[in-house]
Design a protein around this motif. Structure first.
Motif, PDB file in Angstrom:
ATOM      1  N   ARG A  35      -6.269   0.349   8.357  1.00 47.65           N
ATOM      2  CA  ARG A  35      -7.426  -0.547   8.333  1.00 47.65           C
ATOM      3  C   ARG A  35      -7.067  -1.957   7.872  1.00 47.65           C
ATOM      4  O   ARG A  35      -7.432  -2.939   8.510  1.00 47.65           O
ATOM      5  CB  ARG A  35      -8.511   0.009   7.423  1.00 47.65           C
ATOM      6  CG  ARG A  35      -9.702  -0.920   7.406  1.00 47.65           C
ATOM      7  CD  ARG A  35     -10.873  -0.387   6.671  1.00 47.65           C
ATOM      8  NE  ARG A  35     -11.972  -1.341   6.805  1.00 47.65           N
ATOM      9  CZ  ARG A  35     -12.975  -1.397   5.971  1.00 47.65           C
ATOM     10  NH1 ARG A  35     -13.055  -0.547   4.986  1.00 47.65           N
ATOM     11  NH2 ARG A  35     -13.911  -2.291   6.141  1.00 47.65           N
ATOM     12  N   HIS A  36      -6.384  -2.077   6.745  1.00 46.84           N
ATOM     13  CA  HIS A  36      -6.142  -3.399   6.161  1.00 46.84           C
ATOM     14  C   HIS A  36      -4.781  -3.986   6.511  1.00 46.84           C
ATOM     15  O   HIS A  36      -4.655  -5.196   6.689  1.00 46.84           O
ATOM     16  CB  HIS A  36      -6.284  -3.342   4.638  1.00 46.84           C
ATOM     17  CG  HIS A  36      -7.640  -2.972   4.164  1.00 46.84           C
ATOM     18  ND1 HIS A  36      -8.727  -3.801   4.294  1.00 46.84           N
ATOM     19  CD2 HIS A  36      -8.107  -1.837   3.584  1.00 46.84           C
ATOM     20  CE1 HIS A  36      -9.795  -3.207   3.805  1.00 46.84           C
ATOM     21  NE2 HIS A  36      -9.445  -2.008   3.370  1.00 46.84           N
ATOM     22  N   ALA A  77      -5.763   3.186   4.552  1.00 47.57           N
ATOM     23  CA  ALA A  77      -5.677   1.800   4.080  1.00 47.57           C
ATOM     24  C   ALA A  77      -4.670   0.992   4.896  1.00 47.57           C
ATOM     25  O   ALA A  77      -4.919  -0.176   5.219  1.00 47.57           O
ATOM     26  CB  ALA A  77      -5.311   1.771   2.600  1.00 47.57           C
ATOM     27  N   ILE A  80       0.837  -1.200   0.000  1.00 49.06           N
ATOM     28  CA  ILE A  80       0.000   0.000   0.000  1.00 49.06           C
ATOM     29  C   ILE A  80       0.873   1.251   0.000  1.00 49.06           C
ATOM     30  O   ILE A  80       0.597   2.214  -0.724  1.00 49.06           O
ATOM     31  CB  ILE A  80      -0.969  -0.018   1.199  1.00 49.06           C
ATOM     32  CG1 ILE A  80      -1.985  -1.149   1.049  1.00 49.06           C
ATOM     33  CG2 ILE A  80      -1.691   1.320   1.338  1.00 49.06           C
ATOM     34  CD1 ILE A  80      -2.825  -1.396   2.280  1.00 49.06           C
TER      35      ILE A  80
END
Length: 164
Positions: free
Chosen positions: A60-61, A57, A22
């Motif tokens: 969260r992930h 991101a 990411i």
């Protein structure tokens, strides 16, 4: 034949690989912002938007820090999927047919039954890499997503089930 399967419980751990992926995508997007002939204020605003999206991101992930991050997944003996969030809320969901299952990446698109239209837009999506689980648990999840969820324990044929 026994209609019940052994329940599966998977606990996710933070993924360094997903976090790095990411971040690399965010750096690539920020590098692309340098090329257009725009004023520096617009580039700065767009760069801040990219940074915010990347930070969200990752939290969260990748690192599973947010209260709505999914930290566990349960499949009951009746083939029902439940997601456990960090804040303790348990969501009973259905797996969508557009989920992706590969040996190196699994994306589980879910929807809550009887959800309102806004909840359908922000439906849970899980990005799972092999470093988030031990090898056997990841294999069990992939097998269930490929073949286990297709089996309906209520007795109806797959063509009779409503996909939505």
């Amino acid at each position: 034949m026994n209609d019940k399967m052994k329940p599966i419980r998977l606990n996710f751990k933070p993924s360094i690989t997903l976090t790095l992926m990411i971040c690399m995508m965010g750096l690539g997007a920020a590098a692309i912002l340098i090329l257009p002939a725009l004023s520096w204020q617009i580039k700065l605003l767009a760069g801040m938007a990219v940074f915010t999206a990347v930070a969200y991101a990752v939290c969260r992930h990748g690192l599973l820090w947010l209260p709505w991050s999914c930290v566990a997944l349960r499949v009951s003996s009746r083939n029902q999927l439940q997601l456990v969030r960090r804040d303790g809320r348990v969501l009973s969901v259905d797996v969508c047919s557009d989920s992706v299952v590969t040996p190196y990446l699994t994306v589980v698109n879910c929807r809550e039954p009887d959800a309102k239209w806004l909840a359908c837009i922000f439906a849970p999506r899980l990005v799972i890499l092999p470093d988030m689980l031990d090898a056997e648990s990841y294999r069990q999840l992939r097998v269930w997503l490929r073949w286990g969820r297709a089996r309906d324990v209520s007795g109806s044929k797959p063509s009779e089930r409503n996909p939505f």
